[in-house]
Design a protein around this motif. Structure first.
Motif, PDB file in Angstrom:
ATOM      1  N   ILE A  60       0.841  -1.192   0.000  1.00  0.00           N
ATOM      2  CA  ILE A  60       0.000   0.000   0.000  1.00  0.00           C
ATOM      3  C   ILE A  60       0.878   1.244   0.000  1.00  0.00           C
ATOM      4  CG2 ILE A  60      -1.745   1.317   1.280  1.00  0.00           C
ATOM      5  CD1 ILE A  60      -2.748  -1.341   2.416  1.00  0.00           C
ATOM      6  N   ILE A  61       0.610   2.159  -0.940  1.00  0.00           N
ATOM      7  CA  ILE A  61       1.450   3.354  -1.063  1.00  0.00           C
ATOM      8  C   ILE A  61       0.658   4.650  -0.938  1.00  0.00           C
ATOM      9  CG2 ILE A  61       3.276   2.255  -2.407  1.00  0.00           C
ATOM     10  CD1 ILE A  61       1.926   3.226  -4.939  1.00  0.00           C
ATOM     11  N   GLY A  62      -0.656   4.561  -0.692  1.00  0.00           N
ATOM     12  CA  GLY A  62      -1.443   5.775  -0.555  1.00  0.00           C
ATOM     13  C   GLY A  62      -2.928   5.506  -0.675  1.00  0.00           C
ATOM     14  N   LYS A  63      -3.720   6.576  -0.587  1.00  0.00           N
ATOM     15  CA  LYS A  63      -5.171   6.493  -0.693  1.00  0.00           C
ATOM     16  C   LYS A  63      -5.651   7.221  -1.950  1.00  0.00           C
ATOM     17  CE  LYS A  63      -5.993   4.347   3.220  1.00  0.00           C
ATOM     18  NZ  LYS A  63      -6.657   3.004   3.269  1.00  0.00           N
ATOM     19  N   HIS A  64      -6.766   6.767  -2.511  1.00  0.00           N
ATOM     20  CA  HIS A  64      -7.322   7.416  -3.698  1.00  0.00           C
ATOM     21  C   HIS A  64      -8.784   7.788  -3.487  1.00  0.00           C
ATOM     22  CE1 HIS A  64      -9.534   3.785  -4.775  1.00  0.00           C
ATOM     23  NE2 HIS A  64      -8.424   3.068  -4.710  1.00  0.00           N
ATOM     24  N   ARG A  65      -9.392   8.408  -4.497  1.00  0.00           N
ATOM     25  CA  ARG A  65     -10.755   8.936  -4.395  1.00  0.00           C
ATOM     26  C   ARG A  65     -11.836   7.928  -4.786  1.00  0.00           C
ATOM     27  NH1 ARG A  65     -10.813  13.728  -8.217  1.00  0.00           N
ATOM     28  NH2 ARG A  65      -9.239  12.488  -9.308  1.00  0.00           N
ATOM     29  N   GLY A  66     -11.442   6.726  -5.180  1.00  0.00           N
ATOM     30  CA  GLY A  66     -12.425   5.725  -5.582  1.00  0.00           C
ATOM     31  C   GLY A  66     -12.123   5.169  -6.960  1.00  0.00           C
ATOM     32  N   TYR A  67     -12.158   3.848  -7.094  1.00  0.00           N
ATOM     33  CA  TYR A  67     -11.737   3.193  -8.329  1.00  0.00           C
ATOM     34  C   TYR A  67     -12.453   3.657  -9.601  1.00  0.00           C
ATOM     35  CZ  TYR A  67     -15.868   0.189  -8.595  1.00  0.00           C
ATOM     36  OH  TYR A  67     -17.148  -0.273  -8.745  1.00  0.00           O
ATOM     37  N   PRO A  68     -13.757   4.083  -9.553  1.00  0.00           N
ATOM     38  CA  PRO A  68     -14.410   4.473 -10.807  1.00  0.00           C
ATOM     39  C   PRO A  68     -13.803   5.709 -11.463  1.00  0.00           C
ATOM     40  CG  PRO A  68     -16.048   4.046  -9.096  1.00  0.00           C
ATOM     41  CD  PRO A  68     -14.715   4.147  -8.425  1.00  0.00           C
ATOM     42  N   PHE A  69     -12.999   6.451 -10.719  1.00  0.00           N
ATOM     43  CA  PHE A  69     -12.491   7.720 -11.239  1.00  0.00           C
ATOM     44  C   PHE A  69     -11.100   7.604 -11.861  1.00  0.00           C
ATOM     45  CE2 PHE A  69     -15.197   8.925  -7.473  1.00  0.00           C
ATOM     46  CZ  PHE A  69     -16.324   9.176  -8.241  1.00  0.00           C
ATOM     47  N   TYR A  70     -10.658   6.360 -12.116  1.00  0.00           N
ATOM     48  CA  TYR A  70      -9.334   6.157 -12.699  1.00  0.00           C
ATOM     49  C   TYR A  70      -9.427   5.249 -13.928  1.00  0.00           C
ATOM     50  CZ  TYR A  70      -7.968   8.069  -8.216  1.00  0.00           C
ATOM     51  OH  TYR A  70      -7.851   8.898  -7.121  1.00  0.00           O
ATOM     52  N   THR A  71      -8.479   5.406 -14.831  1.00  0.00           N
ATOM     53  CA  THR A  71      -8.441   4.605 -16.054  1.00  0.00           C
ATOM     54  C   THR A  71      -7.051   4.015 -16.250  1.00  0.00           C
ATOM     55  OG1 THR A  71      -7.883   6.549 -17.396  1.00  0.00           O
ATOM     56  CG2 THR A  71     -10.216   5.995 -17.196  1.00  0.00           C
ATOM     57  N   ILE A  72      -6.983   2.872 -16.929  1.00  0.00           N
ATOM     58  CA  ILE A  72      -5.713   2.225 -17.202  1.00  0.00           C
ATOM     59  C   ILE A  72      -4.810   3.167 -18.013  1.00  0.00           C
ATOM     60  CG2 ILE A  72      -4.563   0.271 -18.301  1.00  0.00           C
ATOM     61  CD1 ILE A  72      -6.219  -0.541 -15.913  1.00  0.00           C
ATOM     62  N   GLY A  73      -3.575   3.314 -17.570  1.00  0.00           N
ATOM     63  CA  GLY A  73      -2.624   4.176 -18.265  1.00  0.00           C
ATOM     64  C   GLY A  73      -2.623   5.609 -17.766  1.00  0.00           C
ATOM     65  N   GLN A  74      -3.553   5.965 -16.892  1.00  0.00           N
ATOM     66  CA  GLN A  74      -3.637   7.342 -16.389  1.00  0.00           C
ATOM     67  C   GLN A  74      -2.390   7.711 -15.593  1.00  0.00           C
ATOM     68  OE1 GLN A  74      -7.216   8.175 -14.157  1.00  0.00           O
ATOM     69  NE2 GLN A  74      -6.338   9.982 -13.164  1.00  0.00           N
ATOM     70  N   ARG A  75      -1.884   8.924 -15.831  1.00  0.00           N
ATOM     71  CA  ARG A  75      -0.741   9.439 -15.069  1.00  0.00           C
ATOM     72  C   ARG A  75      -1.112  10.706 -14.313  1.00  0.00           C
ATOM     73  NH1 ARG A  75       3.325  13.219 -15.807  1.00  0.00           N
ATOM     74  NH2 ARG A  75       2.626  13.730 -17.911  1.00  0.00           N
ATOM     75  N   LYS A  76      -1.817  11.624 -14.987  1.00  0.00           N
ATOM     76  CA  LYS A  76      -2.180  12.887 -14.354  1.00  0.00           C
ATOM     77  C   LYS A  76      -3.364  12.716 -13.411  1.00  0.00           C
ATOM     78  CE  LYS A  76      -0.562  15.730 -18.222  1.00  0.00           C
ATOM     79  NZ  LYS A  76      -0.925  16.776 -19.227  1.00  0.00           N
ATOM     80  N   GLY A  77      -3.400  13.557 -12.380  1.00  0.00           N
ATOM     81  CA  GLY A  77      -4.533  13.563 -11.471  1.00  0.00           C
ATOM     82  C   GLY A  77      -4.522  12.470 -10.423  1.00  0.00           C
TER      83      GLY A  77
END
Length: 240
Positions: A96-113
């Motif tokens: 575990i390296i951190g927390k995020h805002r929820g899996y639906p808000f990310y896409t494969i290959g995303q770097r920004k945000g």
């Protein structure tokens, strides 16, 4: 019946038509397939439809305002943010390296945000809805050599020929990459001749032989990570 790519490669829609059956194809015509878009606009203008001829085009998801799919999801699913907020960012080994805002808000290959700093650029490698985890890694860890295709439909052949290779596209605007296709246990195993990036489970994978659409299906969630360049270098050093 065969389905072929359009003359206008920038407007070709064969990528999204891989699911058409032979029964559907025998009752379907595509009258614009031999024209490029400017010619169609001129035909519309000459026929008196100037407003239609000059209509702007949509290059993104047409029903998503401002191409903001995250806002669309929040609007359509009340309380979504509260339900999925606080999931874990993890590495491929599960750390575990951190927390995020929820899996639906990310896409494969995303770097920004990603809103996480780890000393080097990180990319989304995989998404697990069941555990609300998002796997991050380096750019070279995005590479895949193998993927599996489920719920596939073959258009050109009833069964894939032996040792069959085809140009394989994993997104609409993808130039495609050559891969060997193998029907196995109700799925198609795709082995790319060279590693590719951006393999996203749930996205369509579509196969071509020349201009002919061979078929397509959905990329399965089974993910096979390739060893990163850094890990290969480390292993080679340890052997020395």
């Amino acid at each position: 019946y065969r389905l072929r790519q359009a003359i206008d490669s920038t407007k070709d829609q064969s990528y999204v038509l891989w699911g058409l059956s032979q029964d559907s194809l025998k009752r379907t015509i595509f009258p614009l397939g031999n024209y490029e878009k400017p010619a169609i606009r001129k035909m519309a203008a000459d026929a008196g439809y100037s407003e239609l001829a000059n209509k702007s085009e949509s290059y993104e998801i047409c029903f998503i305002p401002e191409n903001d799919y995250r806002a669309f999801l929040k609007h359509k699913v009340p309380g979504l943010e509260e339900k999925v907020d606080g999931g874990d960012f993890v590495r491929t080994d599960g750390t575990i390296i951190g927390k995020h805002r929820g899996y639906p808000f990310y896409t494969i290959g995303q770097r920004k945000g990603l809103e996480i700093a780890l000393g080097e650029p990180m990319f989304v490698l995989n998404i697990n809805p069941e555990t609300n985890t998002v796997v991050l890694g380096t750019k070279d860890e995005l590479e895949r050599q193998t993927m599996w295709i489920r719920d596939y439909n073959l258009v050109k052949y009833a069964k894939l020929p032996e040792n069959f290779s085809a140009l394989t596209k994993i997104r609409y605007k993808d130039a495609g990459a050559m891969a060997t296709l193998i029907e196995e246990d109700g799925k198609i195993k795709v082995v790319f001749h060279k590693p590719v990036t951006g393999v996203a489970p749930g996205q369509s994978a579509v196969f071509y032989e020349g201009d002919d659409l061979v078929g397509g299906g959905f990329i399965d969630r089974k993910v096979e990570f390739l060893p990163s360049a850094a890990s290969i270098k480390k292993n080679e050093s340890s052997k020395v």
